[in-house]
Each structure stands twice: as structure tokens, then as C-alpha cells.
Design a protein around this motif. Structure first.
Motif, PDB file in Angstrom:
ATOM      1  N   ILE A  18     -13.857  -3.057   4.716  1.00  0.00           N
ATOM      2  CA  ILE A  18     -13.773  -3.030   3.259  1.00  0.00           C
ATOM      3  C   ILE A  18     -12.957  -1.797   2.867  1.00  0.00           C
ATOM      4  N   SER A  19     -11.925  -1.995   2.069  1.00  0.00           N
ATOM      5  CA  SER A  19     -11.062  -0.884   1.657  1.00  0.00           C
ATOM      6  C   SER A  19     -11.726  -0.057   0.562  1.00  0.00           C
ATOM      7  N   ALA A  20     -11.104   1.063   0.232  1.00  0.00           N
ATOM      8  CA  ALA A  20     -11.599   1.898  -0.868  1.00  0.00           C
ATOM      9  C   ALA A  20     -11.624   1.084  -2.159  1.00  0.00           C
ATOM     10  N   ALA A  21     -10.574   0.300  -2.390  1.00  0.00           N
ATOM     11  CA  ALA A  21     -10.536  -0.540  -3.591  1.00  0.00           C
ATOM     12  C   ALA A  21     -11.674  -1.561  -3.561  1.00  0.00           C
ATOM     13  N   GLY A  22     -11.991  -2.066  -2.385  1.00  0.00           N
ATOM     14  CA  GLY A  22     -13.102  -3.016  -2.254  1.00  0.00           C
ATOM     15  C   GLY A  22     -14.435  -2.371  -2.587  1.00  0.00           C
ATOM     16  N   ILE A  23     -14.628  -1.129  -2.148  1.00  0.00           N
ATOM     17  CA  ILE A  23     -15.868  -0.409  -2.465  1.00  0.00           C
ATOM     18  C   ILE A  23     -15.956  -0.182  -3.972  1.00  0.00           C
ATOM     19  N   ILE A  24     -14.849   0.161  -4.594  1.00  0.00           N
ATOM     20  CA  ILE A  24     -14.827   0.348  -6.049  1.00  0.00           C
ATOM     21  C   ILE A  24     -15.192  -0.955  -6.749  1.00  0.00           C
ATOM     22  N   ARG A  25     -14.616  -2.056  -6.285  1.00  0.00           N
ATOM     23  CA  ARG A  25     -14.934  -3.354  -6.908  1.00  0.00           C
ATOM     24  C   ARG A  25     -16.424  -3.670  -6.787  1.00  0.00           C
ATOM     25  N   LEU A  26     -17.016  -3.349  -5.640  1.00  0.00           N
ATOM     26  CA  LEU A  26     -18.449  -3.578  -5.458  1.00  0.00           C
ATOM     27  C   LEU A  26     -19.262  -2.707  -6.416  1.00  0.00           C
ATOM     28  N   LEU A  27     -18.879  -1.447  -6.550  1.00  0.00           N
ATOM     29  CA  LEU A  27     -19.586  -0.549  -7.468  1.00  0.00           C
ATOM     30  C   LEU A  27     -19.484  -1.012  -8.912  1.00  0.00           C
ATOM     31  N   LEU A  28     -18.346  -1.594  -9.270  1.00  0.00           N
ATOM     32  CA  LEU A  28     -18.095  -1.985 -10.654  1.00  0.00           C
ATOM     33  C   LEU A  28     -18.343  -3.474 -10.910  1.00  0.00           C
ATOM     34  N   THR A  29     -19.013  -4.159  -9.985  1.00  0.00           N
ATOM     35  CA  THR A  29     -19.317  -5.573 -10.179  1.00  0.00           C
ATOM     36  C   THR A  29     -20.021  -5.779 -11.517  1.00  0.00           C
ATOM     37  N   GLY A  30     -19.490  -6.709 -12.301  1.00  0.00           N
ATOM     38  CA  GLY A  30     -20.085  -7.002 -13.605  1.00  0.00           C
ATOM     39  C   GLY A  30     -19.536  -6.156 -14.731  1.00  0.00           C
ATOM     40  N   LEU A  31     -18.611  -5.259 -14.410  1.00  0.00           N
ATOM     41  CA  LEU A  31     -17.992  -4.416 -15.437  1.00  0.00           C
ATOM     42  C   LEU A  31     -16.505  -4.736 -15.523  1.00  0.00           C
ATOM     43  N   PHE A  32     -15.944  -4.442 -16.660  1.00  0.00           N
ATOM     44  CA  PHE A  32     -14.509  -4.621 -16.800  1.00  0.00           C
ATOM     45  C   PHE A  32     -13.824  -3.396 -16.241  1.00  0.00           C
ATOM     46  N   GLY A  33     -12.717  -3.590 -15.614  1.00  0.00           N
ATOM     47  CA  GLY A  33     -11.967  -2.459 -15.071  1.00  0.00           C
ATOM     48  C   GLY A  33     -10.786  -2.948 -14.276  1.00  0.00           C
ATOM     49  N   THR A  34      -9.900  -2.063 -14.003  1.00  0.00           N
ATOM     50  CA  THR A  34      -8.712  -2.377 -13.232  1.00  0.00           C
ATOM     51  C   THR A  34      -8.654  -1.447 -12.041  1.00  0.00           C
ATOM     52  N   VAL A  35      -8.414  -2.005 -10.878  1.00  0.00           N
ATOM     53  CA  VAL A  35      -8.202  -1.213  -9.680  1.00  0.00           C
ATOM     54  C   VAL A  35      -6.717  -1.300  -9.367  1.00  0.00           C
ATOM     55  N   TYR A  36      -6.057  -0.159  -9.371  1.00  0.00           N
ATOM     56  CA  TYR A  36      -4.626  -0.115  -9.129  1.00  0.00           C
ATOM     57  C   TYR A  36      -4.346   0.029  -7.649  1.00  0.00           C
ATOM     58  N   ASP A  37      -3.087  -0.201  -7.282  1.00  0.00           N
ATOM     59  CA  ASP A  37      -2.695  -0.070  -5.884  1.00  0.00           C
ATOM     60  C   ASP A  37      -2.986   1.338  -5.389  1.00  0.00           C
ATOM     61  N   ALA A  38      -3.384   1.422  -4.147  1.00  0.00           N
ATOM     62  CA  ALA A  38      -3.666   2.722  -3.541  1.00  0.00           C
ATOM     63  C   ALA A  38      -2.363   3.438  -3.235  1.00  0.00           C
ATOM     64  N   GLU A  39      -2.358   4.718  -3.419  1.00  0.00           N
ATOM     65  CA  GLU A  39      -1.221   5.563  -3.076  1.00  0.00           C
ATOM     66  C   GLU A  39      -1.710   6.585  -2.060  1.00  0.00           C
ATOM     67  N   PRO A  40      -0.878   6.909  -1.078  1.00  0.00           N
ATOM     68  CA  PRO A  40      -1.307   7.946  -0.139  1.00  0.00           C
ATOM     69  C   PRO A  40      -1.428   9.287  -0.876  1.00  0.00           C
ATOM     70  N   VAL A  41      -2.451  10.025  -0.530  1.00  0.00           N
ATOM     71  CA  VAL A  41      -2.674  11.319  -1.152  1.00  0.00           C
ATOM     72  C   VAL A  41      -1.936  12.372  -0.337  1.00  0.00           C
ATOM     73  N   GLN A  42      -1.221  13.228  -1.031  1.00  0.00           N
ATOM     74  CA  GLN A  42      -0.535  14.310  -0.344  1.00  0.00           C
ATOM     75  C   GLN A  42      -0.398  15.498  -1.276  1.00  0.00           C
ATOM     76  N   PHE A  43      -0.342  16.683  -0.674  1.00  0.00           N
ATOM     77  CA  PHE A  43      -0.114  17.881  -1.462  1.00  0.00           C
ATOM     78  C   PHE A  43       1.381  18.067  -1.580  1.00  0.00           C
ATOM     79  N   ARG A  44       1.849  18.232  -2.793  1.00  0.00           N
ATOM     80  CA  ARG A  44       3.270  18.475  -3.002  1.00  0.00           C
ATOM     81  C   ARG A  44       3.390  19.467  -4.153  1.00  0.00           C
ATOM     82  N   CYS A  45       3.799  20.662  -3.822  1.00  0.00           N
ATOM     83  CA  CYS A  45       3.947  21.695  -4.844  1.00  0.00           C
ATOM     84  C   CYS A  45       5.252  21.440  -5.600  1.00  0.00           C
TER      85      CYS A  45
END
Length: 157
Positions: free
Chosen positions: A78-105
Motif C-alpha cells: 500500500i503506497s503513502a497515497a493509499g494510506i491517506i485514502r484509507l485514513l480519509l475514507t468517507g471524507l472529501f479530499g484530493t490526493v495528488y501525485d507523489a513527488e520525491p522529497v529533496q532538500f534544495r537550497c
């Protein structure tokens, strides 16, 4: 606040509620097989926005048992987006595409020059007297060299 259980997720949840006064829930987990290899790891942090209704909070609270073991969900694919969808089951919301996290000054010589130009004349004159100055970014530690002539030009702006 004091530690309540020694479990990181529970202690962070308690801290957010008591110290930050933000109703939150935190779930963390790591699955390790018999030879010590990590087979699944995941976590989540959900915080109530100021205008969250009791119905929304109750729905999320009811969904928590579904994600009681985020590491097990990760191990099952189950992806991070999948876990979010499970947490928000029954609520309205949008899960956007995942982006890699990186530090960029976003520092640059131009930005550092702008900061130098905001210094007082005395400080810039002192830097010119030294002949050369190095300025380091407080975030990424990048070093920028400024020769005396550059510093004189900045001081005249």
C-alpha cells in the motif's frame, strides 16, 4: 510535555495536543523479519485544521483502526497515497501525485549580494579593508567569495 508512553507516535501525538494545542494523530511502524531486514516501514501525521468539524474528526478517528499498522500496509504494497485514502475514507479530499522529497537550497550569489547590500556601510567598509570575504549560506553551507572590488561595488549601491 513529558513522555507518556515511550512509543514515539503516542508521545508526538500527546506533545502536539498539549504543547501545540493541535488535535493530531501519528502512526509509525517498522516491520523487521527474523534476520533483522526491514520489510516494511511507514508513518503518517494527520492534524485537524482550525475549521475541522466534529464529524470530520470522528470519521478520521473511526478510520484509525484500518491503518493501525502502517508498516504492515507498506509491507503489503500500500503506497503513502493509499494510506491517506484509507485514513480519509468517507471524507472529501484530493490526493495528488507523489513527488520525491529533496532538500534544495535556493541560495545564489545574487541573493547573497542582496543580503550584503542590506548591511551597514561600516560593516561593508570593514569587509573591503580585509580585501576578500567569504559568506556562507546558513541553510546549505555553500560558500560565496567576494573580492574587495565586488564589495566596493555592493557598498556603493
Amino acid at each position: 510535555g513529558a513522555l507518556v508512553s515511550g512509543e514515539i507516535a503516542e508521545d508526538v501525538t500527546q506533545y502536539l495536543l498539549e504543547s501545540e494545542q493541535i488535535p493530531s494523530t501519528v502512526g509509525l511502524g517498522v516491520m523487521v523479519d527474523t534476520d533483522g531486514k526491514v520489510t516494511g516501514a511507514a508513518g503518517f501525521l494527520v492534524q485537524a485544521m482550525p475549521d475541522a468539524t466534529e464529524d470530520v474528526l470522528k470519521t478520521i478517528e473511526q478510520n484509525l483502526p484500518i491503518v493501525a499498522s502502517p508498516s504492515q500496509l507498506a509491507e503489503e504494497g500500500i503506497s503513502a497515497a493509499g494510506i491517506i485514502r484509507l485514513l480519509l475514507t468517507g471524507l472529501f479530499g484530493t490526493v495528488y501525485d507523489a513527488e520525491p522529497v529533496q532538500f534544495r537550497c535556493t541560495c545564489s550569489k545574487e541573493r547573497v549580494t542582496s543580503v550584503l547590500s542590506s548591511l551597514g556601510r561600516d560593516e561593508l567598509d570593514s569587509m573591503v579593508a580585509e580585501g576578500q570575504s567569504e559568506v556562507r549560506c546558513n541553510f546549505c553551507n555553500e560558500a560565496y567569495q567576494f573580492e574587495a572590488e565586488e564589495l566596493k561595488k555592493i557598498a556603493s549601491l
